[in-house]
Structure formats: structure tokens, C-alpha cells
Scaffold this motif. Sequence first.
Motif, PDB file in Angstrom:
ATOM      1  N   LEU A   1       4.218 -10.094  -1.999  1.00 13.57           N
ATOM      2  CA  LEU A   1       3.328  -9.268  -2.799  1.00 13.57           C
ATOM      3  C   LEU A   1       3.458  -9.612  -4.280  1.00 13.57           C
ATOM      4  CD1 LEU A   1       3.686  -5.785  -1.044  1.00 13.57           C
ATOM      5  CD2 LEU A   1       1.697  -7.287  -1.036  1.00 13.57           C
TER       6      LEU A   1
ATOM      7  N   THR B   1       7.079  -0.155   0.880  1.00 16.04           N
ATOM      8  CA  THR B   1       7.225  -1.112  -0.210  1.00 16.04           C
ATOM      9  C   THR B   1       5.865  -1.624  -0.656  1.00 16.04           C
ATOM     10  OG1 THR B   1       9.361  -1.794   0.698  1.00 16.04           O
ATOM     11  CG2 THR B   1       8.330  -3.271  -0.894  1.00 16.04           C
ATOM     12  N   GLU B   2       4.993  -1.916   0.290  1.00 16.13           N
ATOM     13  CA  GLU B   2       3.656  -2.402  -0.047  1.00 16.13           C
ATOM     14  C   GLU B   2       2.881  -1.369  -0.858  1.00 16.13           C
ATOM     15  OE1 GLU B   2      -0.502  -3.935   2.075  1.00 16.13           O
ATOM     16  OE2 GLU B   2       1.244  -3.440   3.298  1.00 16.13           O
TER      17      GLU B   2
ATOM     18  N   SER C   1       0.677  -4.627   5.790  1.00 19.83           N
ATOM     19  CA  SER C   1       1.952  -4.614   6.512  1.00 19.83           C
ATOM     20  C   SER C   1       1.781  -4.027   7.907  1.00 19.83           C
ATOM     21  CB  SER C   1       2.987  -3.801   5.730  1.00 19.83           C
ATOM     22  OG  SER C   1       3.215  -4.363   4.456  1.00 19.83           O
TER      23      SER C   1
ATOM     24  N   THR D   1       8.346  -8.914   2.068  1.00 24.71           N
ATOM     25  CA  THR D   1       7.117  -8.298   1.574  1.00 24.71           C
ATOM     26  C   THR D   1       7.111  -8.246   0.053  1.00 24.71           C
ATOM     27  OG1 THR D   1       6.882  -6.968   3.579  1.00 24.71           O
ATOM     28  CG2 THR D   1       5.715  -6.196   1.615  1.00 24.71           C
TER      29      THR D   1
ATOM     30  N   GLU E   1       7.916  -1.961   6.264  1.00 26.06           N
ATOM     31  CA  GLU E   1       7.727  -2.455   4.905  1.00 26.06           C
ATOM     32  C   GLU E   1       6.503  -1.859   4.234  1.00 26.06           C
ATOM     33  OE1 GLU E   1       5.940  -5.681   7.640  1.00 26.06           O
ATOM     34  OE2 GLU E   1       7.519  -4.162   7.682  1.00 26.06           O
TER      35      GLU E   1
ATOM     36  N   PHE F   1       1.625  -2.061  -4.589  1.00 26.52           N
ATOM     37  CA  PHE F   1       0.189  -2.002  -4.841  1.00 26.52           C
ATOM     38  C   PHE F   1      -0.116  -1.056  -5.998  1.00 26.52           C
ATOM     39  CE2 PHE F   1      -3.894   0.126  -4.165  1.00 26.52           C
ATOM     40  CZ  PHE F   1      -4.759  -0.954  -4.143  1.00 26.52           C
TER      41      PHE F   1
END
Length: 324
Positions: free
Chosen positions: A223, A176-177, A169, A219, A173, A181
Motif C-alpha cells: 500500500l 491496516t488497509e 484485502s 500489505t 490485514e 487508505f
Amino acid sequence: MTADVRIAVLIPCHNEALTVAKVVADFRAALPQAAIYVFDNASTDETAALARAAGARVIAVPAKGKGHVVRSMFRDVDADVLLMVDGDDTYPADHAERVLAPVLAGEADMVVGTRLEAHADSAFRRFHGFGNRLVRTVISSLFQTRIADVLSGYRAFNRRFVRSMPVLSQGFEIETEMTVFALAQGMVLREVPVPYGSRPEGSHSKLNTFRDGFRVLRTILFLYKDHRPLLFFGLIAIACTLAGLAFGSVVISEFALTGAVTHPSTAVLASALVLTALLSLATGLILDTVNRRSQELMRLLTDQILPSTADRSRARDDGPADKG
């Protein structure tokens, strides 16, 4: 706190001259053994100079965006445990040890300081609270877990998380990633409630409600496609199959009653939807196999990461197993 554990406090900043010196001083007092880093993200005010004067090591990140800052953090800082906190003076330094504790104890790979349980009335701008709840609801349902706060900027990480996460990213965001993850890779995520305050007078949030909200939702979608491809494409296949059967039933009913097909375009659409469903299902199966192999490789690479000082220290304390 374990004496030989190297702790780094990482403070991302963009034009936070009003608050950065106080944030550095507060975390230096709360964690005197920690190294304090301020990542200056293309500030045009005195953020870097004030942070340096307060005793922090300043690292410049010219590319604008919090994702670029986190990539620099994970790449440039060598420590056993990393504590990330925003430089706007909204997160309490006196809760730092509580946020760090599960990582230091080896009970979590990432700890998130959740804000929604206790926060000032003016801490969230209009729609921000709603947006956070929407994002956490989507992620909780997709990964069958319960998440209290996805977008918090108060987080602690161990070496395993930092060295294994590829930061993709560019902007806000990134939180959030990181959450997705951790969930997708089976890492242990813990949440610790912390009070969340308002920005001081004259300080302004860099978050754009609709632009960054859209980027966060995008995202999540991408993802999830990457980490759960079979379910992602399977849902598309189910939707196309149901639509194809609905249109196809019209054509079949018409043929059964009249012996002719007077709506060929409907028949073509139904066939196309069913073929799309089969193609989507096949795509999901193939990508799921590829994803499983890549996850196996990721786990193998992650297991090769050297343990942190805290882990080695606990191993020494435990000593050899009793053979008697």
C-alpha cells in the motif's frame, strides 16, 4: 445521537456462537435506534441462528476472510454512519456513542477505538501486542503521523469513507488497509481509547500470529508503494546509488594506483547498481505523477457522494447565511 441519522452496527463473525447473542443484545441496548447486522463468515456452528434469534439481521459471506466481510458490509448496508465491532465480546458496547461521536459531529471520516491504553492482561496473545506496536510504528513513520492502534476491530465510518474505499484485502490485514487508505487520501482519522477485554472461556481467536502478521506487513509495504511511490522507489534508488558508489570507489582507487582494472566484475556490479538507481528513480517519478492524477480523480468522485443525513440535518439547523 441525532434522531434522523441512520446508524448500522456491523458485526463480523466466524464461529462466534458463544458470544454473538450477547454482543447483539449489548449493542441493541446501547444503540436502540441502530440497525444490527451480523455478517456470518462461513461459520460451521450456530452463529447465524443465535444472531437471528437475538434480533440481528444476518448476512452470509461465503468467502472466508475478514476482508471479504468488510467488502460485503460496505457494499450491502445503506446507512449514514457504520459502526464495526468484532463478535467476540471483547469490545465494550457502552463506549459505542464515544466512538460514533466524532463521525456524527462531522469531525472525522473514520474513528478507531484504540485498545492498547487499557486492556486485560490476557487480552493479547504472545507477540500480538509486539506485532501491533511494530505495525503502528512503521505506519506512523511512513506517514509522519501518530497512530495508537492500527489493528483494532472497533471502528466507525461515515458515508464518504465507505463509498470511496476500494477493499482489496482478503483477511485480517483489512484494518491496516483501512488505516493506510484514510491517511493516504487525506481523510480525517480520530482515535478514541476503549477498554479491551479477554475472550470468554471456550472462545478462541481466529488470528494466526505469524501468517497474519506477515500479511499485515506485506500489505503495509504494497500500500505504501501504491500511495507513496516516489519515496518508495526513491529509497531504493538511494540504497542502490550508495552501494554502487561503494563498489565503484574500489575500482576507481585500484585504477588510480595501478592504471588497470583487475576486478571487472566489481566494475560491472557498480555500473549495474547505478543504472538500477536511475531506473528506480524514473519509475518513482512516473508513478508519482500517475498517482497524483488518480488521487485527483478519487477526490472528485468522493466529493460527488451525497452527504449523510447528519450533514444535511446540520445544514438545515444552520439555515441560510445572514445577509443583513
